[in-house]
Design a protein around this motif. Structure first.
Motif, PDB file in Angstrom:
ATOM      1  N   ILE A 317       0.236  -1.462  -9.710  1.00 33.62           N
ATOM      2  CA  ILE A 317       0.081  -2.046  -8.383  1.00 33.62           C
ATOM      3  C   ILE A 317      -0.383  -0.983  -7.385  1.00 33.62           C
ATOM      4  O   ILE A 317      -1.251  -1.235  -6.532  1.00 33.62           O
ATOM      5  N   ALA A 318       0.180   0.217  -7.487  1.00 35.10           N
ATOM      6  CA  ALA A 318      -0.202   1.306  -6.582  1.00 35.10           C
ATOM      7  C   ALA A 318      -1.681   1.655  -6.751  1.00 35.10           C
ATOM      8  O   ALA A 318      -2.400   1.899  -5.768  1.00 35.10           O
ATOM      9  N   LEU A 319      -2.168   1.675  -7.995  1.00 33.23           N
ATOM     10  CA  LEU A 319      -3.576   1.988  -8.258  1.00 33.23           C
ATOM     11  C   LEU A 319      -4.502   0.892  -7.725  1.00 33.23           C
ATOM     12  O   LEU A 319      -5.562   1.178  -7.165  1.00 33.23           O
ATOM     13  N   ILE A 320      -4.098  -0.369  -7.895  1.00 33.49           N
ATOM     14  CA  ILE A 320      -4.916  -1.477  -7.387  1.00 33.49           C
ATOM     15  C   ILE A 320      -4.985  -1.417  -5.863  1.00 33.49           C
ATOM     16  O   ILE A 320      -6.036  -1.650  -5.262  1.00 33.49           O
ATOM     17  N   ALA A 321      -3.848  -1.087  -5.218  1.00 33.02           N
ATOM     18  CA  ALA A 321      -3.831  -0.959  -3.757  1.00 33.02           C
ATOM     19  C   ALA A 321      -4.727   0.194  -3.311  1.00 33.02           C
ATOM     20  O   ALA A 321      -5.429   0.101  -2.300  1.00 33.02           O
ATOM     21  N   PHE A 322      -4.707   1.295  -4.065  1.00 31.78           N
ATOM     22  CA  PHE A 322      -5.577   2.450  -3.781  1.00 31.78           C
ATOM     23  C   PHE A 322      -7.038   2.030  -3.859  1.00 31.78           C
ATOM     24  O   PHE A 322      -7.843   2.345  -2.971  1.00 31.78           O
TER      25      PHE A 322
END
Length: 416
Positions: A317-322
């Motif tokens: 999720i953190a990577l997709i938000a990035f």
């Protein structure tokens, strides 16, 4: 003798404005307590977010037109005043319809009007580093929610009664006044660079103005503009699919409630980081290469979302938000590269309409046709795999759009 201009005075002023109007996206923090406070009025915040996003993107268009005619200072004044008025008038809102008018429409429009003007202004101060300029403006906007979430929580806790119901009058009054004062003071320091400053940068003529300046009418007649429009539409697809599912799906996939909430909060940090880091990187490796990297991250993230659990889910999720944050800044710089800085406000304002359509379309498809549903109590989730397969497909389409735009620019430059 002309006094040398300091670019950072205007840049910092624009960043302050972005921090102020970025609090619009604090809605997810406020919503639960608001629904509890106004339960007797059948308050339902589900539609507020949708109206807010559309008001924001429409504000970008309106602000772009004002900015191109009157400049960023006037535009930011209009945006901050409308935004602050919307937040302050929310004091009197007790129903869903009233919140939509004040918080979603008024504050949303004001936020969008100021947002685009700040990006355009910083780009003009840093014409040799447009990626960095867009990254600074967009990351400040994204960081607003991260910075002011604890402030808003503290205000709600301080005004919570023994029954657990928050008195929102002092909450919105405090927030509205603080952002009105800070935003309006910052507006006085916003100005465009003079000719002497631009000359002092010793840039090639084409880098600052000239033959590549397109009016909005000229820009929308080019297929490349619509390639950019649909790139924005599709690159946001995966994130728009994630947003309503993050917390619940995280719990179903093995996260504790605390970790799932932390996952939602952490996306604000990685989103802001993506805006600054990837837009700055684009000044070095190029807009297109940077976009290909972001599409790759999104593609991998979407595939992982079909099955990953535990803290791997948190990281995904953190990577997709990035990867979602990166294009927010990158597309503003790319639009200016393609159509020039002179009318960048209105040109990018129209392109940004794609974000509003994207936010509604993909979740509509997911719910209506793919039936994506998460039941935390039962520990089940349905329709997730096809939803994120669709998300993976949306991550590929912007690559094709970028390849077309790259080829378009090569042919245009060769024809000069």
């Amino acid at each position: 003798m002309t006094k040398k201009q300091n670019p950072w005075i205007s840049i910092i002023a624009c960043l302050v404005v972005q921090l102020c109007v970025g609090i619009l996206y604090l809605w997810s923090v406020l919503r639960g307590n608001l629904e509890a406070a106004y339960a007797a009025n059948r308050f339902d915040g589900s539609m507020v977010s949708s109206f807010m996003i559309f008001a924001f993107v429409f504000g970008n268009l309106v602000g772009g037109v004002i900015n191109d005619k009157k400049g960023p200072r006037v535009t930011c004044f209009v945006g901050v005043i409308l935004f602050a008025a919307g937040v302050l008038l929310t004091i009197f809102s007790k129903t869903t319809a009233m919140f939509i008018v004040t918080y979603a429409v008024m504050a949303g429009l004001g936020s969008g009007i100021a947002y685009g003007a700040c990006i355009s202004c910083i780009q003009k101060w840093l014409p040799h580093k447009r990626g960095l300029a867009s990254g600074l403006a967009c990351s400040a906007f994204g960081l607003s929610t991260v910075v002011f979430t604890p402030v808003s929580n503290a205000l709600m806790n301080a005004n919570m009664g023994a029954d657990g119901i928050v008195n929102f009058v002092p909450v919105f009054l405090t927030l509205g006044l603080v952002f009105a004062i800070a935003g309006l003071i910052a507006c006085f320091f916003i100005r465009l660079p003079g000719e002497e400053y631009i000359k002092s940068l010793n840039l090639p003529k084409a880098a600052v103005s000239g033959a590549t300046n397109f009016t909005l009418g000229q820009a929308i007649k080019t297929p490349a503009f619509w390639a950019l429009f649909f790139s924005i539409f599709f690159i946001n697809g995966t994130w728009n699919l994630c947003v309503p599912l993050i917390k619940g799906l995280g719990q179903v996939r093995g996260l504790t409630l605390t970790a799932a909430i932390a996952c939602v909060s952490f996306t604000g940090i990685t989103n802001a980081a993506g805006r600054l880091i990837m837009a700055t990187l684009s000044d070095k490796i190029g807009r297109f290469n940077t976009m290909y990297v972001l599409c790759g991250i999104t593609l991998v993230g979407a595939i992982l979302m079909t099955f990953i659990g535990g803290y791997g889910y948190f990281v995904t999720i953190a990577l997709i938000a990035f990867a979602y944050g990166g294009p927010s800044a990158l597309n503003a710089a790319l639009c200016t590269d393609m159509f020039g800085p002179k009318n960048s406000g209105s040109n990018y304002g129209v392109a940004m309409l794609a974000l509003g359509f994207s936010s509604i379309f993909f979740n509509w498809v997911s719910k209506t046709f793919l039936h994506a549903v998460v039941d935390v109590n039962a520990g089940t989730a349905a329709g997730i795999a096809p939803t994120f397969i669709m998300g993976a497909i949306t991550a590929v389409i912007p690559v094709l759009c970028m390849l077309y735009i790259s080829n378009y620019l090569k042919k245009r430059n060769a024809a000069k």
